[in-house]
Design a protein around this motif. Structure first.
Motif, PDB file in Angstrom:
ATOM      1  N   ALA A 291       6.967 -26.729  14.026  1.00  0.00           N
ATOM      2  CA  ALA A 291       8.187 -25.109  14.734  1.00  0.00           C
ATOM      3  C   ALA A 291       7.293 -24.836  16.140  1.00  0.00           C
ATOM      4  O   ALA A 291       8.142 -24.159  16.810  1.00  0.00           O
ATOM      5  N   LEU A 292       5.484 -25.022  15.922  1.00  0.00           N
ATOM      6  CA  LEU A 292       5.257 -24.335  17.673  1.00  0.00           C
ATOM      7  C   LEU A 292       5.469 -24.919  18.344  1.00  0.00           C
ATOM      8  O   LEU A 292       5.886 -24.620  19.758  1.00  0.00           O
ATOM      9  N   LYS A 293       5.413 -26.590  18.748  1.00  0.00           N
ATOM     10  CA  LYS A 293       6.334 -27.286  19.516  1.00  0.00           C
ATOM     11  C   LYS A 293       7.544 -26.818  19.986  1.00  0.00           C
ATOM     12  O   LYS A 293       7.897 -27.136  21.193  1.00  0.00           O
TER      13      LYS A 293
ATOM     14  N   ARG B 270      -3.124 -24.144  29.608  1.00  0.00           N
ATOM     15  CA  ARG B 270      -4.179 -22.753  28.495  1.00  0.00           C
ATOM     16  C   ARG B 270      -3.518 -23.769  27.402  1.00  0.00           C
ATOM     17  O   ARG B 270      -2.636 -24.323  26.913  1.00  0.00           O
ATOM     18  N   LYS B 271      -5.279 -24.084  26.582  1.00  0.00           N
ATOM     19  CA  LYS B 271      -5.147 -23.987  25.075  1.00  0.00           C
ATOM     20  C   LYS B 271      -5.219 -23.293  24.112  1.00  0.00           C
ATOM     21  O   LYS B 271      -4.310 -23.168  22.827  1.00  0.00           O
ATOM     22  N   ASN B 272      -5.175 -21.738  24.365  1.00  0.00           N
ATOM     23  CA  ASN B 272      -5.112 -20.825  23.599  1.00  0.00           C
ATOM     24  C   ASN B 272      -3.461 -20.142  23.222  1.00  0.00           C
ATOM     25  O   ASN B 272      -3.026 -20.199  24.307  1.00  0.00           O
ATOM     26  N   LEU B 273      -3.382 -19.749  22.198  1.00  0.00           N
ATOM     27  CA  LEU B 273      -1.990 -19.874  21.564  1.00  0.00           C
ATOM     28  C   LEU B 273      -1.062 -19.185  22.230  1.00  0.00           C
ATOM     29  O   LEU B 273      -0.628 -18.647  22.917  1.00  0.00           O
TER      30      LEU B 273
ATOM     31  N   ARG C  86      -3.404 -19.769   9.490  1.00  0.00           N
ATOM     32  CA  ARG C  86      -3.509 -20.297   8.191  1.00  0.00           C
ATOM     33  C   ARG C  86      -3.777 -21.366   7.807  1.00  0.00           C
ATOM     34  O   ARG C  86      -4.557 -21.846   7.100  1.00  0.00           O
ATOM     35  N   GLU C  87      -3.564 -22.478   8.897  1.00  0.00           N
ATOM     36  CA  GLU C  87      -3.095 -23.992   8.129  1.00  0.00           C
ATOM     37  C   GLU C  87      -4.336 -24.414   8.648  1.00  0.00           C
ATOM     38  O   GLU C  87      -4.956 -25.425   8.269  1.00  0.00           O
ATOM     39  N   LYS C  88      -4.919 -24.382   9.888  1.00  0.00           N
ATOM     40  CA  LYS C  88      -5.717 -25.192  11.040  1.00  0.00           C
ATOM     41  C   LYS C  88      -7.430 -24.434  10.554  1.00  0.00           C
ATOM     42  O   LYS C  88      -8.124 -24.893  11.209  1.00  0.00           O
ATOM     43  N   GLY C  89      -6.140 -22.627  11.023  1.00  0.00           N
ATOM     44  CA  GLY C  89      -8.220 -21.833  11.239  1.00  0.00           C
ATOM     45  C   GLY C  89      -8.579 -21.594  12.853  1.00  0.00           C
ATOM     46  O   GLY C  89      -9.870 -21.527  12.841  1.00  0.00           O
ATOM     47  N   THR C  90      -7.620 -22.310  13.485  1.00  0.00           N
ATOM     48  CA  THR C  90      -8.076 -21.633  14.308  1.00  0.00           C
ATOM     49  C   THR C  90      -6.101 -21.981  15.851  1.00  0.00           C
ATOM     50  O   THR C  90      -5.297 -22.187  14.912  1.00  0.00           O
ATOM     51  N   ILE C  91      -6.260 -21.291  17.184  1.00  0.00           N
ATOM     52  CA  ILE C  91      -5.292 -21.004  17.215  1.00  0.00           C
ATOM     53  C   ILE C  91      -5.130 -22.230  18.810  1.00  0.00           C
ATOM     54  O   ILE C  91      -4.209 -21.606  19.395  1.00  0.00           O
TER      55      ILE C  91
END
Lengths: 99, 512
Positions: B167-169, A24-27, A84-89
């Motif tokens: 951190a995410l990874k 899946r791609k969505n965080l 906040r940094e990328k504008g997407t999850i």
């Protein structure tokens, strides 16, 4: 009571969760898949400790639930920082560090 | 005469508290640091730094004070024994060196300091709890305690996309690993009905001596142990499960990278030794073959990937993967000698790696070099002392004699030879030669390739350089480098003392 059936269901849930984390791609969906993996283990513990008439498996489940809550807090924190940094999850945007 | 120990023996609660006293000291100091961080009016610069150093030193004193004890606490979930003493010392030194090297570095980013230091202390406490836990619940809880603090620390640089991504990874793969760990525990629990690893050990050995384990128990146990192994292999960053290592080492603040590379690896290997020696029973499944394959893949992949790196932090990350392969050789060698060798290797690895990362931080503070290896060209003559110690640490990592890296590799390899793993040693030696290439490549760059403008350094400029160095290298960084140098040399020249210490601690593993 057949313990195998419960463990097979737990195994299937665990595999679905694992696949979800990998594809899946969505965080947020990835975090949900992680929770599914944890809960598959919880199901297994409850079934086994019911089958063996022991209490220790149930205690483990409580601890797993507590830790899953703590992990969710960290996970959502990281997700917000990422947004906040990328504008997407979308996880595909986490592509700065490679090789 | 009043014997204090006898009093402790009589009171269960005190005894339980005594078994986690070194961790408890660290946690108490972490809370004090966190609490003082509330008062923003206080000059926030130094007190959290000094308090966390004091906490670590107190904890070391406690470990030394209790070093002859063998205490079971909290109804057998936590144990303090000889194994803990050795590994605690290694972990506490990793924490001490990390705190020492963060002084100037973390101030550069304008981040809250109190939270940073308290999270470091929490991570250290988590690692120590992990090593001393003998119950599957405790192992899971302390792995999470350690990892959750480490996730936060990895993403600590606010607004830095690389840090957040690391951190995410780290978080996704770390939780993935924990899920494998608990799912493995389910099957172990289903097979044996116990969660305490000593009870599981007794169950397996008394069961197999009577009539052999029944088929379903054997199936459950092999599934469970393999899942458990996968969970721990993520934390040890063995080959197919290493994917998070280079990314999170690269993106994290360098001090945190050091803590992850030294402390977390030591803790993961120590708990693996504890679990492997008690419940990975070879009558169920031949785990030595699996570890053989993992070890060969890990070191070969780590070294080959490190050859291609141009970023120093990534290079050290891949080299730490390769080192994990070498450490595994001692466990494969097995028995008293093999575990002793692995523990010795872990201790020497802490100092080599901490030294190398301290110098990366020095270069980062001075702004004379980025993480790119190309920027290290010609540094050797401008900053002779720093470059010389960097070369020393890199040679230690490569395993050149006189350094601790050589003695560590020597003991690990001889343990495997004792158990007749000749091919494994052959591959490991080839790998060491391969590894020497990329370590020495950096040294060659520092001393033999000129930077272009290196020749034009004039006297006035170099004295300006000296003041810049004085302003940016804090005494604590110098202390870090000196401690690492002393121990790297001491472990290389006079290893008998430490080997003796390690072999004494390993004996406690068989006092089940």
């Amino acid at each position: 009571m057949d313990i195998n059936a419960y463990l097979i269901v737990a195994g299937i849930l665990f595999s679905i969760g694992g696949l979800g984390v990998l594809i899946r791609k969505n965080l947020i969906v990835v975090f949900m898949s992680l929770e599914l993996m944890f809960n598959a283990a919880n199901l297994g513990f409850v079934a086994v400790s019911g089958y063996l008439n022991l209490i220790s498996g149930d205690i483990f489940v409580i601890f797993v639930m507590v830790v899953a809550a703590a992990e969710a807090a960290i996970a959502l924190g990281i997700a917000i920082a990422f947004y906040r940094e990328k504008g997407t999850i979308n996880i595909d945007k986490a592509n700065e560090l490679k090789w | 005469m009043l014997n204090t120990l006898q009093i402790y023996n009589n009171y269960l609660v005190e005894r339980s508290l005594l078994s986690v006293m070194p961790e408890l000291v660290i946690v108490i100091f972490a809370f004090i640091v966190l609490f003082l961080g509330l008062f923003r009016k206080l000059p926030d610069n130094d007190n959290s730094y000094y308090l966390s150093l004091i906490g670590i030193v107190f904890s070391i004193l406690y470990v030394l004070m209790l070093s002859n004890q063998n205490i079971n606490g909290f109804f057998g979930s936590v144990v303090f024994d000889g194994m803990d003493v050795f590994v605690f010392i290694a972990i506490l030194f990793a924490g001490l060196l990390t705190i020492l090297m963060s002084k100037k570095y973390i101030e550069m980013f304008n981040l809250p300091l109190a939270e940073y230091y308290s999270l470091i202390l929490f991570t250290v406490a988590g690692m120590m709890l992990l090593v001393s836990s003998v119950n599957l619940i405790m192992i899971f809880l302390s792995i999470e305690f350690m990892s959750i603090s480490a996730y936060i620390l990895t993403g600590y640089i606010k607004g830095n996309t690389r840090s957040t991504e690391a951190a995410l990874k780290y978080f996704i793969l770390g939780s993935f690993a924990s899920a494998f760990l608990i799912f493995g525990s389910v099957f172990i629990y289903a097979a044996t009905g116990h969660l305490n690893i000593y009870n599981i050990h007794n169950f397996l050995y008394t069961g197999s001596s009577n009539s052999g384990l029944s088929a379903s128990i054997r199936d459950y146990l092999s599934i469970g142990l393999i899942l458990f192994l996968i969970g721990l292999a993520f934390k040890m960053s063995l080959f197919p499960f290493h994917a998070w290592t280079p990314d999170s080492y690269d993106g994290a603040p360098t001090t945190v990278t050091n803590l992850m590379a030294t402390g977390i690896k030591v803790a993961a290997f120590a708990i693996f030794i504890r679990v492997f020696s008690s419940i990975f029973d070879s009558s169920v499944f031949n785990f030595y073959n699996i570890l053989w394959i993992l070890s060969v893949l890990t070191m070969t992949f780590g070294n080959l990937a490190a050859l291609l790196q141009t970023n120093i932090k990534r290079l050290l990350a891949y080299s730490s993967i390769a080192q994990a392969g070498y450490m595994l050789i001692g466990i494969i060698g097995g028995g008293h000698y093999g575990y002793t060798a692995t523990l010795f290797y872990l201790l020497s690895y802490v100092f080599m790696t901490a030294g190398a990362f301290a110098i990366v931080i020095v270069f980062e503070n001075l702004n004379i070099a980025s993480f790119d290896i190309k920027s290290y060209s010609g540094i050797g003559y401008k900053y002779p002392l720093i470059s010389a110690s960097m070369s020393f640490f890199l040679l230690a990592l490569a395993g050149i004699p006189v350094t601790s890296g050589f003695m560590g590799k020597f003991y690990v390899f001889s343990a495997a030879i004792k158990s007749n793993y000749d091919w494994l040693i052959f591959i490991a030696l080839l790998n060491s030669a391969l590894a020497a290439f990329y370590y020495i490549k950096i040294i060659v760059r520092m001393y033999m390739i000129s930077n272009g403008d290196a020749d034009q350094v004039e006297l006035g400029e170099s004295s300006a350089n000296m003041t810049a160095i004085a302003a940016n290298i804090t005494p604590s960084l110098i202390i870090t480098i000196i401690i690492s140098l002393i121990f790297t040399l001491l472990l290389g020249i006079y290893p008998q003392m430490f080997i003796h210490f390690a072999s004494q601690s390993v004996t406690s593993l068989w006092k089940i």
